[in-house]
Design an enzyme around this catalytic site. Structure first.
Site, PDB file in Angstrom:
ATOM      1  N   LYS A 140     -12.824   4.133 -40.024  1.00 41.53           N
ATOM      2  CA  LYS A 140     -12.203   5.448 -40.191  1.00 41.53           C
ATOM      3  C   LYS A 140     -12.490   6.378 -39.015  1.00 41.53           C
ATOM      4  O   LYS A 140     -13.568   6.338 -38.426  1.00 41.53           O
ATOM      5  CB  LYS A 140     -12.732   6.102 -41.490  1.00 41.53           C
ATOM      6  CG  LYS A 140     -12.491   5.278 -42.751  1.00 41.53           C
ATOM      7  CD  LYS A 140     -11.015   5.189 -43.099  1.00 41.53           C
ATOM      8  CE  LYS A 140     -10.520   6.365 -43.868  1.00 41.53           C
ATOM      9  NZ  LYS A 140     -10.677   6.323 -45.299  1.00 41.53           N
ATOM     10  N   CYS A 193      13.365  42.992 -28.510  1.00 38.15           N
ATOM     11  CA  CYS A 193      12.074  42.328 -28.619  1.00 38.15           C
ATOM     12  C   CYS A 193      12.005  41.164 -27.630  1.00 38.15           C
ATOM     13  O   CYS A 193      12.847  40.268 -27.671  1.00 38.15           O
ATOM     14  CB  CYS A 193      11.903  41.823 -30.050  1.00 38.15           C
ATOM     15  SG  CYS A 193      10.332  41.010 -30.317  1.00 38.15           S
TER      16      CYS A 193
END
Ligand code: IVH
Length: 683
Positions: free
Chosen positions: A320, A438
């Site tokens: 793992k 913006c």
């Protein structure tokens, strides 16, 4: 075989081949449009000859009805699980146990005694077992408890990387096992859509894949982007047994089954660990999520010698990767503005190692998500990282909350431009109302302004807009009209000629119509139809600019959300300034008197256009019809007043005939455009 049957078989073979090239090998050979054409042709053929439809036809991947529950499936050969190794020592122990059990290779110091392993990525998905009978996909089941799973055949059939029929000389029976997963790109898209719709987000690709596979309605699974890799077999009859895991994978690939390209044969512990480290380093760049690697003794004969204990083989182990969750403190939350104006809250964290990388930011998606998880400044939180997906805040450890923790509020003003932030009732997303004012939204807004359906400024595409904005030559559409040829010609991929063309296109764009101008402004939720309705209702720009939200609500088809957006847009000082400058630059359109929509000649009529017209484009026809007060719809119902059918009209025409809706040809369209109502009393 009839000619149609032969043709259907040939189309199916071609489509299966292209599915394999595209979904399994990732090497498409033809363009998407060509593929669509083959599918279209097959669909048409099957519609004309329903008796020719076979269950392995690519048109039959999605079944119609939803199931009530999943039937249990007993696995003929149990589906094993794997033992885990969490450290290099664990792997060395595994390898030592393997060698001790294999006569001939025992003894740690023996020369050439290292075992050959097949190393594979460990996909973080769901194990499935598929049964192919004489090459045909007959059944698909989940792992369940390893002995009994659930029948998910209908859902698995919708996964395009899984062949409905095996290639080559298929064995009598093949039970093949693998992992169904959701590719990261598809996972991100799914969550973006869910976030925009204010729906609950999927925690990770694995959960999203599990949810999709366990959908009772296969039509829902079909829309979820799933894929699969295969790595082992259960029952299997009528084919020679592979001598190694590597050979088995090659055999599966020869049947057209997808196998992981990262698989390698390695020698001994050293080879395993080298593989592990290399894949761990590349983990973030893989297009899917993996939680480790699997080492399998490669030779089949050795696997048989080793056998299994309870539910796991002695010849394989899962190594793992480091845990992808960690605990840290949330210092602050910032709001980022995307190119469509959506504000996304981002958690700023005390840096922490997660899954082998340092993490200091995590996405919080939207305000609903913050409220649902009850996230506060100063909280101790659990962070999860999955592949290259932006790290996520999983949950808050409320028991560790300090007294100083503060709630998170949506800012009233955009952090980029200071325009008001709006959040529509019932919507998860909060947006900056600044539009082209913006900086975060500039390029998108300019691109829309110049687009074909808005002001149609030829030559002003994304590459040019990109440069103009990045070099601060243009911030708002009004700046476009101050551009000088010398500066424009000096830009990349430009020259005197193309610069002159763009300037000429800009000049032409000034002579427009009020609906186009309004549409071009990019007011949130104001598309072509709404822009036309606003223009028609108010007649002049000045009247619309003065209007209150209540007055805007009187426009047909405009609801409170749009009315609020329109009002807010014109109320913003920055937008007023842009409009003033555009008008000063010479924008003009034929002024018309405001006419209430009901006084227009085609008011109250709903029209559907279908097929292709010869005299004008469909767009032009719909614009002209709307101008006269008609409502355009894309589907035929009992309330449709007219269906205008051009050549090659299809299902809409059929539907109109079924419902007894008046069908007009192009000549009929002509009468409508003259304000007549063929076959109907005038209103
Ligand atoms: S082999 C004996 N190979 O991991 C065969 N499993 O922890 C047992 N998995 O249930 C499985 N990638 O869902 C194998 N390359 C891979 C795998 C893999 C993911 C999953 C599988 C299994 C679980 C066991």
């Amino acid at each position: 075989m009839s000619k149609a049957a032969a043709q259907a078989a040939s189309l199916r073979a071609q489509i299966a081949r292209h599915d394999h090239r595209y979904y399994v090998l990732d090497e498409p050979e033809i363009a998407d449009a060509e593929y669509d054409r083959l599918m279209q042709e097959l669909r048409a053929l099957e519609a004309a000859h329903p008796e020719l439809v076979t269950s392995d036809s690519p048109t039959q991947r999605v079944s119609g009805a939803a199931a009530a529950a999943f039937a249990p499936v007993a696995h003929a050969v149990p589906m094993l699980s794997l033992d885990n190794a969490f450290s290099e020592t664990d792997v060395a122990d595994f390898d030592r146990r393997v060698r001790e059990r294999l006569p001939g290779s025992a003894g740690t110091e023996a020369q050439g005694a290292s075992v050959e392993y097949c190393a594979e990525p460990k996909l973080d998905g769901l194990a499935v077992s598929l049964r192919y009978h004489r090459g045909q996909l007959a059944q698909a089941a989940t792992r369940g408890d390893g002995m009994t799973g659930e029948d998910v055949t209908a859902n698995v059939r919708t996964i395009r990387s899984i062949p409905l029929r095996l290639q080559g000389r298929a064995p009598e029976l093949l039970e093949v096992r693998g992992e169904v997963y959701m590719p990261l790109a598809g996972f991100r898209r799914l969550n973006e859509t869910a976030a925009a719709a204010g729906e609950k987000l999927f925690v990770n690709p694995r959960n999203a894949a599990a949810g999709a596979l366990r959908q009772l309605d296969a039509r829902v699974s079909a829309r979820r982007p799933l894929a699969a890799f295969f790595y082992s077999v259960g029952a299997w009859q009528g084919a020679p047994e592979a001598a190694s895991q590597q050979q088995l994978l090659a055999q599966l690939a020869s049947f057209g089954l997808r196998v992981n390209p990262e698989t390698r044969v390695v020698n001994g512990v050293a080879g395993c660990l080298e593989y592990y480290r290399a894949l761990l380093a590349r983990r973030d760049r893989l297009p899917y999520q993996i939680d480790g690697v699997v080492y399998k003794v490669n030779r089949r004969a050795e696997q048989l010698q080793l056998g299994q204990v309870s539910r796991a083989p002695r010849w394989a182990v899962a190594h793992k990767f480091p845990a992808d969750e960690a605990m840290t403190v949330l210092r602050d939350v910032d709001f980022q503005v995307g190119r469509t104006g959506v504000l996304t809250p981002v958690a700023r964290l005390e840096p922490v190692m997660v899954g082998g990388a340092s993490v200091s930011n995590a996405t919080l998606h939207n305000m609903d998500e913050i409220e649902r998880k009850d996230v506060r400044r100063g909280d101790t939180v659990i962070i999860r990282r999955a592949g290259d997906v932006i790290p996520e805040l999983v949950r808050v450890l409320v028991e560790r909350r300090p007294a100083s923790a503060r709630r998170i509020k949506l800012p009233a003003k955009c952090p980029v431009c200071g325009s008001p932030v709006l959040r529509a009732e019932g919507e998860a997303a909060a947006r900056c109302s600044g539009g082209f004012v913006c900086a975060a939204q500039r390029k998108e807004a300019l691109l829309h302004f110049a687009s074909r359906r808005a002001l149609d400024i030829e030559g002003l595409g994304d590459k040019l807009i990109e440069q103009l904005v990045d070099q601060a030559m243009v911030a708002t559409p009004a700046d476009l009209y101050t551009l000088k040829i010398e500066k424009l010609a000096g830009l990349e991929r430009m020259g005197e000629k193309s610069a002159a063309n763009v300037l000429a296109a800009l000049e032409r764009s000034k002579h427009t119509t009020l609906p186009r101008f309004l549409h071009a402004l990019g007011i949130r939720d104001v598309g072509e139809a709404t822009a036309a309705a606003l223009a028609r209702h108010f007649g002049t720009l000045a009247a619309l600019q003065r209007a209150s939200a209540e007055q805007i609500l009187e426009v047909p088809d405009v609801g409170p959300v749009i009315a609020a957006h329109v009002q807010a847009f014109f109320a913003a000082r920055a937008n007023q300034r842009v409009i003033e400058r555009l008008l000063a630059a010479g924008f003009s359109w034929p002024e018309s008197q405001a006419r209430p929509a009901t006084a227009l000649p085609l008011a109250g009529l709903t029209v559907v256009l279908t097929g292709s017209l010869s005299a004008m484009t469909r767009e032009a026809a719909s614009a002209a019809l709307q101008e006269l007060g008609a409502r355009l719809s894309s589907s035929v119902s009992k309330r449709t007043s007219y269906v205008i059918a051009g050549s090659e009209a299809g299902s809409k025409l059929t539907r109109a005939r079924e419902l007894g809706v008046t069908v007009l040809d192009e000549a009929g369209l002509g009468s409508l455009l003259r304000g007549e109502r063929p076959g109907r009393p005038t209103a």
